[in-house]
Design an enzyme around this catalytic site. Structure first.
Site, PDB file in Angstrom:
ATOM      1  N   HIS A  68      -1.124 -10.051  -4.912  1.00 40.88           N
ATOM      2  CA  HIS A  68      -0.193  -9.726  -5.994  1.00 40.88           C
ATOM      3  C   HIS A  68       0.085 -10.964  -6.829  1.00 40.88           C
ATOM      4  O   HIS A  68       0.030 -12.083  -6.348  1.00 40.88           O
ATOM      5  CB  HIS A  68       1.114  -9.118  -5.469  1.00 40.88           C
ATOM      6  CG  HIS A  68       1.882  -9.978  -4.516  1.00 40.88           C
ATOM      7  ND1 HIS A  68       1.485 -10.199  -3.211  1.00 40.88           N
ATOM      8  CD2 HIS A  68       3.028 -10.672  -4.682  1.00 40.88           C
ATOM      9  CE1 HIS A  68       2.366 -10.979  -2.610  1.00 40.88           C
ATOM     10  NE2 HIS A  68       3.309 -11.293  -3.489  1.00 40.88           N
ATOM     11  N   CYS A 109       0.841  -1.206   0.000  1.00 41.23           N
ATOM     12  CA  CYS A 109       0.000   0.000   0.000  1.00 41.23           C
ATOM     13  C   CYS A 109       0.874   1.253   0.000  1.00 41.23           C
ATOM     14  O   CYS A 109       0.559   2.240  -0.675  1.00 41.23           O
ATOM     15  CB  CYS A 109      -0.953  -0.012   1.186  1.00 41.23           C
ATOM     16  SG  CYS A 109      -2.311  -1.204   1.030  1.00 41.23           S
TER      17      CYS A 109
END
Length: 132
Positions: free
Chosen positions: A97, A5
């Site tokens: 991811h 993030c």
């Protein structure tokens, strides 16, 4: 706070391969092979099972686009696109991811092996998976 993030918010520098309003692709700082790229949604989801279908779809489309770009421009002979879900599967950052890992030859610094396990009763496995 999630390190991915912070990368997405550009608080931590990264080498951006691709970016749009929903997805970012960056070079992995631990290049397993030359061009190893991480594709992730900008919205935080812990893993592929927690993300909604639209997010997963957007990520895999970007992973495919990035893989094609890497294959064309690095002369890689193949590519692995994979995601790890949970610590037991090797997930080390709890942010969804996908790894795009170019493959050049059998001497790459990555090994993915499908070794035979003990014999399984497939009808029993099927029942278990279906919750029967």
């Amino acid at each position: 706070m999630c390190i991915f993030c912070d990368i997405i918010d550009h608080k931590i520098p990264s080498s951006v391969v691709y970016e749009d309003e929903d997805v970012i692709a960056i070079l992995d700082v631990s290049q397993v092979t030359c061009g190893h790229t991480l594709v992730m949604p900008k919205k935080h989801y812990a893993n592929v099972l927690e993300a909604d279908e639209e997010t997963v779809s957007k990520c895999i489309k970007v992973a495919r686009k990035v893989a094609a770009m890497i294959m064309k421009n690095t002369n890689a002979n193949g590519v692995n696109i994979l995601t790890n879900c949970g610590e037991a599967a090797g997930q080390s950052v709890d942010h969804l991811h996908f790894h795009v890992i170019p493959r050049y030859d059998e001497n790459d610094a990555i090994t993915i092996a499908f070794n035979p396990s003990k014999k399984q009763d497939l009808s029993e496995v099927l029942k278990t998976i279906k919750g029967e």
